[in-house]
Design a protein around this motif. Structure first.
Motif, PDB file in Angstrom:
ATOM      1  N   VAL A  88      25.938 -11.095  33.918  1.00  0.00           N
ATOM      2  CA  VAL A  88      24.972 -12.066  33.416  1.00  0.00           C
ATOM      3  C   VAL A  88      24.929 -13.355  34.230  1.00  0.00           C
ATOM      4  O   VAL A  88      24.059 -14.197  34.002  1.00  0.00           O
ATOM      5  N   ALA A  89      25.860 -13.507  35.157  1.00  0.00           N
ATOM      6  CA  ALA A  89      25.851 -14.736  35.965  1.00  0.00           C
ATOM      7  C   ALA A  89      26.574 -14.492  37.276  1.00  0.00           C
ATOM      8  O   ALA A  89      27.509 -13.679  37.361  1.00  0.00           O
ATOM      9  N   HIS A  90      26.112 -15.178  38.302  1.00  0.00           N
ATOM     10  CA  HIS A  90      26.861 -15.216  39.556  1.00  0.00           C
ATOM     11  C   HIS A  90      26.693 -16.585  40.184  1.00  0.00           C
ATOM     12  O   HIS A  90      25.819 -17.374  39.807  1.00  0.00           O
ATOM     13  N   LYS A  91      27.550 -16.880  41.125  1.00  0.00           N
ATOM     14  CA  LYS A  91      27.506 -18.161  41.806  1.00  0.00           C
ATOM     15  C   LYS A  91      26.333 -18.229  42.779  1.00  0.00           C
ATOM     16  O   LYS A  91      25.799 -17.208  43.209  1.00  0.00           O
ATOM     17  N   GLY A  92      25.964 -19.457  43.099  1.00  0.00           N
ATOM     18  CA  GLY A  92      25.023 -19.655  44.188  1.00  0.00           C
ATOM     19  C   GLY A  92      25.765 -19.625  45.502  1.00  0.00           C
ATOM     20  O   GLY A  92      26.987 -19.831  45.554  1.00  0.00           O
ATOM     21  N   ILE A  93      25.057 -19.332  46.571  1.00  0.00           N
ATOM     22  CA  ILE A  93      25.654 -19.372  47.906  1.00  0.00           C
ATOM     23  C   ILE A  93      24.759 -20.187  48.813  1.00  0.00           C
ATOM     24  O   ILE A  93      23.528 -20.027  48.800  1.00  0.00           O
ATOM     25  N   ARG A 113      30.101 -21.764  47.412  1.00  0.00           N
ATOM     26  CA  ARG A 113      29.637 -20.898  46.336  1.00  0.00           C
ATOM     27  C   ARG A 113      29.825 -21.661  45.033  1.00  0.00           C
ATOM     28  O   ARG A 113      30.946 -21.834  44.555  1.00  0.00           O
ATOM     29  N   ASN A 114      28.703 -22.116  44.507  1.00  0.00           N
ATOM     30  CA  ASN A 114      28.732 -23.041  43.392  1.00  0.00           C
ATOM     31  C   ASN A 114      28.531 -22.359  42.053  1.00  0.00           C
ATOM     32  O   ASN A 114      27.778 -21.389  41.932  1.00  0.00           O
ATOM     33  N   LEU A 115      29.198 -22.889  41.054  1.00  0.00           N
ATOM     34  CA  LEU A 115      28.988 -22.424  39.696  1.00  0.00           C
ATOM     35  C   LEU A 115      27.571 -22.760  39.250  1.00  0.00           C
ATOM     36  O   LEU A 115      26.988 -23.760  39.696  1.00  0.00           O
ATOM     37  N   PRO A 116      27.001 -21.950  38.363  1.00  0.00           N
ATOM     38  CA  PRO A 116      25.705 -22.325  37.777  1.00  0.00           C
ATOM     39  C   PRO A 116      25.806 -23.713  37.140  1.00  0.00           C
ATOM     40  O   PRO A 116      26.823 -24.072  36.552  1.00  0.00           O
ATOM     41  N   GLY A 117      24.760 -24.482  37.299  1.00  0.00           N
ATOM     42  CA  GLY A 117      24.750 -25.829  36.736  1.00  0.00           C
ATOM     43  C   GLY A 117      25.145 -26.896  37.728  1.00  0.00           C
ATOM     44  O   GLY A 117      24.890 -28.087  37.502  1.00  0.00           O
ATOM     45  N   MET A 118      25.778 -26.508  38.825  1.00  0.00           N
ATOM     46  CA  MET A 118      26.120 -27.469  39.877  1.00  0.00           C
ATOM     47  C   MET A 118      25.035 -27.413  40.947  1.00  0.00           C
ATOM     48  O   MET A 118      24.662 -26.333  41.401  1.00  0.00           O
ATOM     49  N   THR A 119      24.535 -28.573  41.352  1.00  0.00           N
ATOM     50  CA  THR A 119      23.431 -28.594  42.305  1.00  0.00           C
ATOM     51  C   THR A 119      23.934 -28.588  43.741  1.00  0.00           C
ATOM     52  O   THR A 119      24.992 -29.151  44.056  1.00  0.00           O
ATOM     53  N   PHE A 177      34.282 -16.399  35.194  1.00  0.00           N
ATOM     54  CA  PHE A 177      34.200 -15.980  36.596  1.00  0.00           C
ATOM     55  C   PHE A 177      35.561 -15.516  37.093  1.00  0.00           C
ATOM     56  O   PHE A 177      36.598 -16.048  36.689  1.00  0.00           O
ATOM     57  N   ASP A 178      35.550 -14.524  38.016  1.00  0.00           N
ATOM     58  CA  ASP A 178      36.813 -14.088  38.609  1.00  0.00           C
ATOM     59  C   ASP A 178      37.454 -15.205  39.435  1.00  0.00           C
ATOM     60  O   ASP A 178      38.676 -15.323  39.499  1.00  0.00           O
ATOM     61  N   VAL A 179      36.640 -16.021  40.091  1.00  0.00           N
ATOM     62  CA  VAL A 179      37.104 -17.262  40.718  1.00  0.00           C
ATOM     63  C   VAL A 179      36.399 -18.385  39.957  1.00  0.00           C
ATOM     64  O   VAL A 179      35.208 -18.633  40.178  1.00  0.00           O
ATOM     65  N   PRO A 180      37.085 -19.070  39.031  1.00  0.00           N
ATOM     66  CA  PRO A 180      36.410 -19.891  38.024  1.00  0.00           C
ATOM     67  C   PRO A 180      36.001 -21.292  38.465  1.00  0.00           C
ATOM     68  O   PRO A 180      35.688 -22.132  37.632  1.00  0.00           O
ATOM     69  N   PHE A 181      35.981 -21.554  39.768  1.00  0.00           N
ATOM     70  CA  PHE A 181      35.597 -22.877  40.265  1.00  0.00           C
ATOM     71  C   PHE A 181      34.737 -22.713  41.511  1.00  0.00           C
ATOM     72  O   PHE A 181      34.685 -21.637  42.120  1.00  0.00           O
ATOM     73  N   GLU A 219      22.219 -17.548  35.925  1.00  0.00           N
ATOM     74  CA  GLU A 219      22.769 -17.720  34.578  1.00  0.00           C
ATOM     75  C   GLU A 219      21.762 -17.094  33.627  1.00  0.00           C
ATOM     76  O   GLU A 219      20.785 -17.722  33.211  1.00  0.00           O
ATOM     77  N   ALA A 220      21.977 -15.829  33.312  1.00  0.00           N
ATOM     78  CA  ALA A 220      21.030 -15.120  32.461  1.00  0.00           C
ATOM     79  C   ALA A 220      21.081 -15.646  31.035  1.00  0.00           C
ATOM     80  O   ALA A 220      22.113 -16.121  30.562  1.00  0.00           O
TER      81      ALA A 220
END
Length: 390
Positions: free
Chosen positions: A176-181, A264-270, A232-236, A311-312
């Protein structure tokens, strides 16, 4: 052709991202046109690569022939290189062994495309009240460069879609979610000189090294202080420098050093907020120091590739549908990126679910199991049937 035959055909095309994918796209086009489906294409500027988009119109009820709405099945046609890897078999020839199919791209992600293509005759025969769409892209593996041209064309054509399934390898579980790259190219311009006369030069490699260390410091801060998302498997958020090149001789101060870095940013981080830290360091710390040695010193940074985080929405119809069809209710978020965030960015609710394990992707002896392809086939068939009463 069945899904195994399709996969054998698809992996036979060496669509490593540095190569053209046009032969593969032509094979898909020819098969679809034989079934009465007319796809359209979105090419790169050089016309050496293409995205393919095809619509299987609704076939039943008052909506028969409709091309709006429905669901997109999305996959990328390019694969990563095999250079330097030790394969036990020809990476571009499908080999079956112990219930698995080995080849470059078998897992990531031609297995999904092969299954979708094999089911196309069934999809066309179903009494669907909504259309089904196929979206196959180029250059996903080098930063999701190809899909934006296709998505731009979707918007331009006014195509409306209810949801999208990106078939990246998830072991047929729901992601349901993945990081941005985001990938950046940096060029540090100093001044060359004989290495015995260091005060006359400005060492581009040494200043690049300071910048690389600063990037690592920012990364360490995210690891230590967050923000975190424990699903997340890598939570930061992570930041790494992955390539570097500079210098022409052991006795010459280098005037140029080039390197690439990514985060590789978490959803919500610009992207802007993360990159701003690096920009401030360059502007206020690094470049002033360089200019004391060479007034014309400069640093160029180019964000040449990237894809937004996904972020679904759990309440979205596509999320609920895919969860119902797979029976998977767990919350899964992954560190790797996909094109799903790009679909979501243009207003298409998107989920990630496909055959094979990401642990097997990009490696020598890449494989997908027959069981995973069977699960994918069952899932896509159910998804198609869900459009009969949509």
């Amino acid at each position: 052709m069945n899904k195994r035959q399709w996969l054998e055909t698809l992996v036979g095309f060496d669509t490593t991202s540095r190569n053209s994918n046009l032969e593969l796209i032509a094979a898909l086009r020819d098969n679809l046109e034989q079934q009465g489906i007319k796809p359209w294409f979105a090419h790169n500027k050089e016309k050496t690569k293409a995205n393919l988009f095809a619509t299987l119109p609704a076939t039943a009820g008052a909506n028969a022939g409709a091309t709006q709405g429905g669901i997109v099945l999305s996959g990328h046609t390019d694969v990563v290189p095999v250079d330097g890897q030790k394969w036990d078999t020809d990476p571009f020839k499908l080999v079956e062994k112990d219930g698995a199919l080995y080849a470059r791209g078998s897992c990531d992600m031609k297995g999904f495309i092969a299954t979708a293509m094999a089911l196309t005759p069934e999809f066309l025969a179903m009494p669907r009240t909504k259309p089904l769409h196929l979206a196959f892209s180029y250059d996903e593996e080098i930063g999701c460069i190809g899909a934006p041209a296709m998505l731009e064309e979707i918007v331009k054509r006014g195509i409306k879609v209810d949801g999208c399934v990106v078939g990246e390898p998830t072991s047929m579980n729901v992601v349901v979610a993945h990081k941005g790259i985001n990938v950046f190219a940096c060029k540090v311009h100093g001044k060359s000189a004989h290495s015995s006369l260091t005060p006359q030069g400005c060492n581009a490699i040494e200043y690049a090294a300071r910048m690389i260390c600063a990037i690592r410091d920012f990364a360490d801060a995210y690891k230590a202080n967050g923000p975190y998302d424990q699903f997340f498997d890598v939570p930061f958020t992570t930041m790494t420098t992955n390539q570097i090149r500079g210098g022409i001789a052991v006795n010459t101060i280098p005037e140029l050093c080039e390197f690439t870095y990514e985060f590789r940013n978490l959803p919500g981080m610009t992207v802007a907020d993360i990159q701003a830290q690096i920009d401030v360091y360059v502007r206020d710390v690094l470049l002033p120091k360089m200019k004391t040695e060479f007034a014309d010193a400069r640093i160029e940074i180019d964000n040449f590739a990237g894809s937004p985080a996904l972020e679904a929405v759990e309440q979205a119809a596509i999320t609920e549908l895919v969860r119902a069809l797979t029976g998977d209710r767990e919350t899964r978020k992954v560190a790797y990126g996909t094109e799903a965030g790009l679909f979501q960015q243009i207003g298409i609710p998107t989920i990630v679910c496909g055959p094979g394990s990401i642990d097997n992707a990009h490696k020598p002896n890449e494989f997908v199991t027959l069981a995973q392809l069977d699960r994918c086939e069952q899932f896509l068939r159910k998804l198609g049937k869900s459009l009969e009463t949509a």
